[in-house]
Design an enzyme around this catalytic site. Structure first.
Site, PDB file in Angstrom:
ATOM      1  CB  CYS A 137      -0.957  -0.015   1.189  1.00  0.00           C
ATOM      2  SG  CYS A 137      -1.975  -1.506   1.238  1.00  0.00           S
ATOM      3  CG  HIS A 277      -1.892   4.478   5.400  1.00  0.00           C
ATOM      4  ND1 HIS A 277      -1.881   4.308   4.032  1.00  0.00           N
ATOM      5  CD2 HIS A 277      -2.001   3.222   5.941  1.00  0.00           C
ATOM      6  CE1 HIS A 277      -1.962   3.009   3.749  1.00  0.00           C
ATOM      7  NE2 HIS A 277      -2.048   2.345   4.886  1.00  0.00           N
ATOM      8  CD  GLU A 288      -1.482   7.808   9.425  1.00  0.00           C
ATOM      9  OE1 GLU A 288      -1.145   8.612   8.530  1.00  0.00           O
ATOM     10  OE2 GLU A 288      -2.453   7.025   9.319  1.00  0.00           O
ATOM     11  CE  LYS A 309      -5.586   4.312   2.543  1.00  0.00           C
ATOM     12  NZ  LYS A 309      -4.791   5.532   2.830  1.00  0.00           N
ATOM     13  CG  HIS A 314      -6.573   0.648   1.717  1.00  0.00           C
ATOM     14  ND1 HIS A 314      -5.665   1.347   0.951  1.00  0.00           N
ATOM     15  CD2 HIS A 314      -5.830  -0.078   2.597  1.00  0.00           C
ATOM     16  CE1 HIS A 314      -4.441   1.066   1.356  1.00  0.00           C
ATOM     17  NE2 HIS A 314      -4.508   0.206   2.357  1.00  0.00           N
ATOM     18  CG  PHE A 375       0.256  -5.994   4.295  1.00  0.00           C
ATOM     19  CD1 PHE A 375      -0.224  -5.221   5.328  1.00  0.00           C
ATOM     20  CD2 PHE A 375      -0.599  -6.945   3.729  1.00  0.00           C
ATOM     21  CE1 PHE A 375      -1.519  -5.361   5.793  1.00  0.00           C
ATOM     22  CE2 PHE A 375      -1.902  -7.099   4.194  1.00  0.00           C
ATOM     23  CZ  PHE A 375      -2.363  -6.306   5.224  1.00  0.00           C
TER      24      PHE A 375
END
Length: 389
Positions: A137, A277, A288, A309, A314, A375
Site C-alpha cells: 500500500c 494513511h 499513525e 479512505k 483503500h 504490508f
C-alpha cells in the site's frame, strides 16, 4: 470534497459466502468506452484503470511528446498486486478444464505489476527511466518519491507517476477476510470505513488509479505548464516489525515523516495538513496517530488531519497516488477534504486533534504531508508545498 461514501454492495461476483459483501467499486465502468475490443482483451482491469488515468494526466498537462526529448521522459507506475482478476480467472479455468494447460497467451503480460509502466512507455515512445515499485500500500507514493528523486538528480525532465489497483475479486476479498483486516459491517456498508472511530472494524477495499505528471521546474516553466504544487521532500523507511502489522508506536511512520520534512528543509510546525494513511483498522490508525503526536508534539493542534479512505475505500497500491492528487489540490485550493463516518473518536486518540470530521475545511495550506504504509513495514511520506510562481 462532498463527503460521500463510495461503498456499495459488490456486483462483480456472488458474495453470499463471504464475510465482506461490499466495496468501493467503480460504477458503470465499460472498458469498450476506452479501448477497442481486441485491446481490452489484452489488458487486465488494473492495466485499464492505470492507462486511463495516465492519459487523463497527459491531457491535463498538455504534454506534446513530439516537441520534447522523450529520452528524458520516464514512467514510474506502481501496482501492489497487479493482474489479480486475470490470475484468478486463469487458474479457475485451468482447474475446470481438468488441468489442461491452455492458458491465455496474454496471461503473463496481464498479471505482472510492471506491465502497466511498460505499456504507458510503449504507447508514447518514452525512453527514460521505467519501472514499478511494489511495496504493497506504499507503492504509488514511492513511485512519486522516486520520480522526484530522478528529476532532482538530473536524470529526467518529466516522469509519469502513479499507481493502479483492481483488487475487488473473490480471492482478494476472501484473503483479506481470512486476515481479519477488512470490515464486515454489511448492514451499514456506506459508513463502514470510519478512521479513528472507536467502533472501526477494518478497511473497505476500493479500486481505481491515479496519475501525476512530475516535472522539473525548468521544464514546466519552459512549456508554460499548469503547476498544481511542488514536491519538496519524501521519506521512505521501514517499521522492521511485522509482515502485516504496523509498529505499535508507529516507528517507521515517524521516521518517514521526519526524513521527508528534513529533506524539505522545514520545521515540523510548517506542516498545515496531513492526509493520513488511516485505513480504519484498529492498530494501524493508532500507530499513525502516535507517530504524528511524537513528531509534531505541541504544534499538533495547529495541523488539520483527514482520512480520504473514509470516502474512497483503500485502493492498496493505488491509494498513495489518488491521495497525493487530493493533497496537491488541498495545497492549491486551501480546502481540506472531510473524514466521514467517524462519530465516536477512539478514546486513545487525543481530543485536540483536528480530524476534519463530517465536512470539508477551509484552511491556508502552504505545506502538506501525505502518508502511505504497506504490508512488509514499508513506510512513505510525501511533502508537498504550495507553488508560488
Amino acid at each position: 470534497m462532498k463527503g460521500i461514501s463510495g461503498a456499495d454492495k459488490i456486483t462483480r461476483f456472488e458474495t453470499k459466502k463471504f464475510k465482506t459483501q461490499f466495496a468501493c467499486e467503480i460504477k458503470d465502468y465499460e472498458p469498450l468506452d476506452y479501448f477497442d475490443r481486441k485491446e481490452a482483451r489484452k489488458l487486465d482491469r488494473f492495466n485499464q484503470y492505470g492507462l486511463i488515468s495516465a492519459e487523463e494526466a497527459i491531457k491535463d498537462a498538455k504534454l506534446e511528446f513530439s516537441k520534447l526529448d522523450t529520452n528524458r521522459i520516464g514512467v514510474i507506475f506502481s501496482s501492489g498486486i497487479g493482474g489479480f482478476e486475470t490470475f484468478e480467472k486463469e487458474i479457475i479455468d485451468y482447474t475446470h478444464s481438468n488441468f489442461n494447460p491452455r492458458f491465455n497467451p496474454f496471461f503473463i503480460p496481464k498479471i505482472i505489476s510492471n506491465s502497466l509502466s511498460g505499456i504507458i512507455s510503449i504507447n508514447h515512445g518514452l525512453r527514460g527511466v521505467n519501472y514499478c515499485p511494489v511495496t504493497a500500500c506504499a507503492s504509488s507514493t514511492q513511485s512519486i518519491i522516486q520520480s522526484f528523486n530522478y528529476i532532482r538528480l538530473g536524470k529526467a525532465d518529466i516522469i509519469i507517476a502513479g499507481g493502479s489497483e483492481a483488487p475487488i475479486t473473490e480471492s482478494s476479498i476472501g484473503g483479506f477476510n481470512a486476515m481479519k483486516a477488512m470490515s464486515t459491517n454489511n448492514e451499514n456498508y456506506s459508513s463502514a470505513s470510519k478512521p479513528f472511530d472507536k467502533n472501526r472494524d477494518g478497511f473497505v477495499v476500493g479500486e481505481g488509479a491515479g496519475a501525476l505528471i512530475i516535472e522539473s521546474l525548468d521544464s514546466a516553466i519552459k512549456r508554460d505548464a499548469k503547476i498544481y504544487a511542488e514536491i519538496v521532500g519524501g521519506g521512505e523507511n521501514s517499521d522492521a516489525y511485522h509482515i502485516t502489522g504496523t509498529h505499535p508506536e508507529g516507528l517507521g511512520a515517524y521516521l518517514a515523516m521526519q526524513n521527508g520534512i528534513k529533506e524539505a528543509n522545514i520545521a515540523p510546525k510548517k506542516i498545515d495538513y496531513i492526509n493520513a494513511h488511516a485505513t480504519s483498522t484498529g492498530l494501524g490508525d493508532l500507530s499513525e496517530i502516535k507517530a504524528i503526536e511524537k513528531l509534531f508534539e505541541s504544534n499538533i493542534d495547529n495541523i488539520q488531519i483527514s482520512a480520504s479512505k473514509s470516502m474512497t475505500g483503500h485502493l492498496l497500491g493505488g491509494t498513495g497516488a489518488i491521495e497525493a492528487i487530493s493533497t496537491c489540490l488541498s495545497v492549491k485550493t486551501d480546502l481540506i477534504p472531510p473524514t466521514i463516518n467517524t462519530t465516536k473518536i477512539d478514546e486513545n486518540i487525543p481530543k485536540e486533534l483536528n480530524l476534519s470530521l463530517g465536512k470539508k475545511t477551509s484552511k491556508k495550506v502552504d505545506y502538506a504531508l501525505s502518508n502511505s504504509f504497506g504490508f512488509g513495514g514499508h513506510c512513505s511520506a510525501l511533502i508537498i508545498k504550495k507553488y508560488v510562481g
